[in-house]
Each structure stands twice: as structure tokens, then as C-alpha cells.
Design an enzyme around this catalytic site. Structure first.
Site, PDB file in Angstrom:
ATOM      1  N   LYS A  27      -3.641   5.122  -2.840  1.00  0.00           N
ATOM      2  CA  LYS A  27      -4.808   4.270  -3.061  1.00  0.00           C
ATOM      3  C   LYS A  27      -5.508   3.948  -1.749  1.00  0.00           C
ATOM      4  O   LYS A  27      -6.741   3.826  -1.701  1.00  0.00           O
ATOM      5  CB  LYS A  27      -4.386   3.001  -3.806  1.00  0.00           C
ATOM      6  CG  LYS A  27      -3.832   3.286  -5.201  1.00  0.00           C
ATOM      7  CD  LYS A  27      -3.315   2.037  -5.876  1.00  0.00           C
ATOM      8  CE  LYS A  27      -2.735   2.358  -7.234  1.00  0.00           C
ATOM      9  NZ  LYS A  27      -1.522   3.221  -7.135  1.00  0.00           N
ATOM     10  N   ASP A  46       4.124  -9.459   4.908  1.00  0.00           N
ATOM     11  CA  ASP A  46       4.473  -9.995   3.596  1.00  0.00           C
ATOM     12  C   ASP A  46       3.244 -10.719   3.070  1.00  0.00           C
ATOM     13  O   ASP A  46       2.785 -11.708   3.665  1.00  0.00           O
ATOM     14  CB  ASP A  46       5.647 -10.951   3.737  1.00  0.00           C
ATOM     15  CG  ASP A  46       6.116 -11.508   2.396  1.00  0.00           C
ATOM     16  OD1 ASP A  46       5.334 -11.448   1.418  1.00  0.00           O
ATOM     17  OD2 ASP A  46       7.234 -12.009   2.325  1.00  0.00           O
ATOM     18  N   CYS A 106       2.263  -0.130 -12.465  1.00  0.00           N
ATOM     19  CA  CYS A 106       2.597   0.975 -13.359  1.00  0.00           C
ATOM     20  C   CYS A 106       3.652   0.571 -14.384  1.00  0.00           C
ATOM     21  O   CYS A 106       4.564   1.335 -14.681  1.00  0.00           O
ATOM     22  CB  CYS A 106       3.049   2.200 -12.565  1.00  0.00           C
ATOM     23  SG  CYS A 106       4.456   1.908 -11.466  1.00  0.00           S
ATOM     24  N   ALA A 145       0.780  -1.238   0.000  1.00  0.00           N
ATOM     25  CA  ALA A 145       0.000   0.000   0.000  1.00  0.00           C
ATOM     26  C   ALA A 145       0.811   1.286   0.000  1.00  0.00           C
ATOM     27  O   ALA A 145       0.327   2.314  -0.498  1.00  0.00           O
ATOM     28  CB  ALA A 145      -0.932   0.000   1.207  1.00  0.00           C
ATOM     29  N   ALA A 146       1.998   1.300   0.614  1.00  0.00           N
ATOM     30  CA  ALA A 146       2.742   2.556   0.746  1.00  0.00           C
ATOM     31  C   ALA A 146       3.107   3.119  -0.640  1.00  0.00           C
ATOM     32  O   ALA A 146       3.340   2.343  -1.562  1.00  0.00           O
ATOM     33  CB  ALA A 146       3.999   2.321   1.571  1.00  0.00           C
ATOM     34  N   PRO A 147       3.087   4.452  -0.790  1.00  0.00           N
ATOM     35  CA  PRO A 147       2.942   5.498   0.217  1.00  0.00           C
ATOM     36  C   PRO A 147       1.524   5.867   0.602  1.00  0.00           C
ATOM     37  O   PRO A 147       1.328   6.754   1.420  1.00  0.00           O
ATOM     38  CB  PRO A 147       3.643   6.685  -0.440  1.00  0.00           C
ATOM     39  CG  PRO A 147       3.394   6.493  -1.901  1.00  0.00           C
ATOM     40  CD  PRO A 147       3.443   5.007  -2.126  1.00  0.00           C
ATOM     41  N   GLY A 148       0.509   5.248   0.005  1.00  0.00           N
ATOM     42  CA  GLY A 148      -0.825   5.384   0.541  1.00  0.00           C
ATOM     43  C   GLY A 148      -1.848   6.150  -0.268  1.00  0.00           C
ATOM     44  O   GLY A 148      -2.955   6.394   0.220  1.00  0.00           O
TER      45      GLY A 148
END
Length: 452
Positions: free
Chosen positions: A269, A310, A379, A264-267
Site C-alpha cells: 500500500k 508505535d 483483511c 505499513a510493512a511489507p509495503g
């Protein structure tokens, strides 16, 4: 042009402007020779020591030099080579980086040519590996300065500033015509996109931008740091390329659902999912990256459960209603924004990361309830990390099915939906009539449903 004989280094390394050029060459070496991320090297808290030793103004100059040197690396290399009587020695990496830093300023930045040349010569004189080439540096860069008005357009017209491995893979996936359009966009500075929490029209006016068909607010250029823009302290928006904002929408109405945002980081979404009313659990393997995610959510006044985990071995107490997996990838869809990627990644990285993504997606399937949705995205522009991976998964597993994006589901998505119902964007998409404000990151997203 031949190099003069060897001399001892003799120059004041505190000459104004010289530390910045020395840092730029050192960081260029780290990117090109050691395949190190430019973002990491120029991080204001944990970046390279030579970068951190500079004041903010010189740090900005170093970033500008490096972006130009990497964005136009092939062009700069050809212009340097044309001014040499013989090729540089095979082990003359430091000399090459000094020349590229000087040339980037002369050709693409608003720096006086004389200053760029003189500081490059001083840099060469300061290093025992390059002191005997100081005369060559002077001659090459002065000749480049004199001839750039005619020479630069000619070289730009016959090159595309992409490494062979990247161009070849793009041509294989998209054909010559679209590849040329993608690579042309890579030469342009990317605009800034903002995902706003509400009232996009008002924020477009306050930020000096306009609303994209996808709902993001776009600003061509910023006049200062992001942290000083209106709305930053209030948490009214966050910076997020419009293509990166699309996968979260594919989960549909997620109000009150339990949704996992994996990797998820940097957040960005995570913030979208929380803003949509979901009970979000955000995971990542890096504690430092999760701290950044938490800081971003705090600024935005949004909440999520944060788990250092993980995905491949994570065992949450209950399965989720829906999952978003934005997997680590080669990031070739973000070259326009991060020109170092062309020179830090390789074909081997693409294949290796495709394997990582497949393993993460297999694990994510086990974390969602029967009937639940999974959106997989990344991406990358490469089909090995997108279309081919999704097709292979569907052909080999019977416990999931495709959940295609429909044309009437998201009107903004129509130009980007493939015949399979997947989402595919490239930097050549979103043509708004002016290349400087057109385009978007390259992204792939596929939606699946776990069978009951």
C-alpha cells in the site's frame, strides 16, 4: 487397526525424501499445536532450522504438503479415523502429524503413493514416540491409497474443512449459503495478483495473465519463482491481492499530499500511495519488517519516509493530510492463500485484535488534519473487526464522520460497497466463471473524515 508392540527406533534418517517429510510433520505440529505462522516457519532466511536444512526443491515439497494438509485437515482427519479400530491416544500428536503428512501426499499431491507410505513408515520408525505404531501407519495409509477414488469424494462432499469456530462466525455474519461459497473457495489454491506501475495490458500479456475489473493483473499459476518473472528486477510490479489494493484507492487524489501509511510493512500500500504522487510516511513497529519494506520500495524505485513507530504513542511534527491504517487483524480473509490461519487463530484472537484495531484507529484520528481523510482497513472477514467496529466508532465519537464510498466514484467498487458506504469483499466475490481464477481476499475498508 491395532498398534504393534513397542520396538526400538531403527531407520536411516538420511533416506532420500525422509528429511523433507520429517520437516513437514515438525512444521505441521508447530502450526496446529503451537499456533505458529506457516509463513514464518518457511521463511527462506529466518525459517525453522529443519526447513532451512533442505534444498530448494525439498522446501517447495514441504510447502506443498503443508498447504494440502492444512487446507483439507478435516477431510484427512475423517479418512484416517475411518481406518482405525479405535481412536489414536490423546497424546499421540506426533503420530497424528505423520499420518496427516502421508495422507496429504496420497490424496492431494502428485507423489507416488508407495513413496508416501514407505517414507511415513520410516518416519514412524525413526522416532521413539511412534516406532511401535509403524505397522499402523503402514496399514492406514495403504488402505487409504487403495480406497481413495471412492472415499475422498464422499468425505469432501460432507465436510467443508473449516474449524467450528470459523464456520460459526461466518454463518452468523453471512448466512449458510454465502458461507458455503466462501469455504468452497478456501479449498482452492489462490491465483496470483500483480499491481503494475503502468501499462497493465502489456504486463498481463508478458506475465501470461489478464486484467481484473479492479485494474490488477491476475495469473492463475506461476511457472517459476516470482523473482524470475519478467519485470521483477526492473520494479515494474509487485505481488498484491486485488482486494488488498482497494483501500489505498479510497483516499482519492492524493498527489502532493502528505499521507501516513500506518502499520505499513511489507509495503504494497505504501508503494500504491507513492506511485499516486503522495509524500508518504510509512510506519511500523518492527525494524525487520521496515527493512523489508525499504527493500521492496528500492526495487520498485519508489520513495517514502520510513519511521519505526508505535501508532498509539507516535507524535509526528505535523498532522497529515490523509491516513491509511491497514490494521493487524485475524487475517481470516486470507485463508485461501494462507490455510494455516484457520488453525492458528481463534475466536479469542478476533475479539482481542478488534480491541487493538479500535485503539489504533483512535490514535490515527489524532494524526490527521481537520477535514482530512482516514481509511481504515484489514483483511478479516469478521464484522467484529470491520462493520461493528466502524459503527461503534461513529456512534461514540463526535470529531469524525463517515465519508461513504459512492457508487459513481469507483466503478469497480460497486459490487463491494455496503449500504453504509463501506467496502466489503469475500473470497466468494469476483466470480469470473471459473473458480480457479475467481475470488479475492476478504477485506473490509471504511472511510472517515475528521470534522473541522
Amino acid at each position: 487397526m491395532n498398534a504393534p508392540r513397542k520396538n526400538k527406533p531403527h531407520v536411516n534418517t538420511e533416506t532420500p525424501g525422509l528429511p523433507a517429510r520429517m520437516a513437514a510433520a515438525r512444521l505441521l505440529a508447530a502450526v496446529v499445536d503451537a499456533h505458529t505462522s506457516l509463513d514464518g516457519l518457511t521463511d527462506h532466511d529466518h525459517g525453522h532450522r529443519q526447513f532451512l536444512a533442505l534444498d530448494l526443491r525439498d522446501r517447495a515439497l514441504v510447502r506443498a504438503i503443508l498447504n494440502a494438509a492444512l487446507r483439507f485437515r478435516v477431510t484427512i482427519g475423517e479418512l484416517i479415523a475411518a481406518r482405525l479400530d479405535r481412536p489414536l491416544p490423546a497424546n499421540a500428536n506426533t503420530l497424528q502429524h505423520i499420518l496427516h503428512v502421508g495422507a496429504a501426499q496420497i490424496l492431494f499431491l502428485d507423489v507416488p503413493d508407495s513413496a508416501a507410505v514407505d517414507l511415513a513408515v520410516d518416519h514412524a520408525k525413526s522416532d521413539p514416540r511412534t516406532v511401535r505404531f509403524a505397522g499402523l501407519v503402514n496399514a492406514v495409509l495403504r488402505e487409504m491409497s487403495r480406497r481413495k477414488e471412492r472415499a475422498l469424494p464422499a468425505v469432501l462432499a460432507r465436510t467443508d474443512d473449516a474449524p467450528d469456530w470459523l464456520r460459526n462466525r461466518l454463518v452468523s455474519a453471512y448466512g449458510e449459503t454465502k458461507t458455503s461459497k466462501i469455504l468452497a473457495m478456501h479449498r482452492l489454491e489462490a491465483p496470483f495478483d500483480f499491481t503494475v506501475k503502468s501499462d497493465a495490458e502489456a504486463w498481463a500479456q508478458k506475465l501470461g495473465g489478464f486484467i481484473l475489473p479492479t485494474g490488477s493483473v491476475r495469473v492463475e499459476k506461476l511457472t517459476g519463482p516470482v523473482t524470475e518473472l519478467p519485470g521483477f528486477d526492473e520494479g515494474a510490479w509487485w505481488v498484491q491481492d486485488t482486494a488488498a489494493s482497494l483501500p489505498a484507492h479510497l483516499l482519492g487524489n492524493i498527489a502532493d499530499l502528505h499521507v501516513a501509511d500506518l502499520c505499513a510493512a511489507p509495503g504494497g500500500k505504501t508503494a500504491q500511495l507513492a506511485l499516486a504522487g503522495a509524500h508518504v510516511t510509512a510506519t511500523d513497529t518492527s525494524r525487520n519488517r521496515l527493512r523489508r519494506l525499504e527493500s521492496n520500495l528500492n526495487r520498485l524505485k519508489l520513495t517514502a519516509t520510513i519511521a519505526e513507530a508505535d501508532v498509539s504513542s507516535w507524535k509526528p511534527a505535523e498532522p497529515f493530510d490523509a491516513i491509511l491504517l491497514d490494521a493487524p487483524c485475524s487475517s481470516t480473509g486470507t485463508v485461501r492463500r494462507h490455510p494455516d490461519i484457520s488453525w492458528t487463530k481463534s475466536e479469542a484472537d478476533v475479539e482481542k485484535l478488534a480491541g487493538v484495531q479500535r485503539r489504533l484507529l483512535e490514535a490515527a484520528i489524532e494524526l490527521v488534519k481537520p477535514g482530512g481523510r482516514i481509511v481504515f482497513s484489514n483483511c478479516s472477514l469478521d464484522p467484529a473487526e470491520g462493520e461493528q467496529l466502524a459503527a461503534a466508532l461513529l456512534s461514540e465519537r463526535t470529531d469524525i464522520e463517515s465519508d461513504p464510498v459512492l457508487a459513481d466514484e469507483f466503478p469497480w467498487a460497486v459490487p463491494f460497497v455496503t449500504p453504509e458506504g463501506w467496502l466489503r469483499t469475500t473470497p466468494a466475490d469476483l466470480d469470473l466463471g471459473n473458480p480457479a481464477i475467481s475470488g479475492m481476499d476478504g477485506f473490509f475498508a471504511a472511510r472517515f473524515k475528521r470534522r473541522t
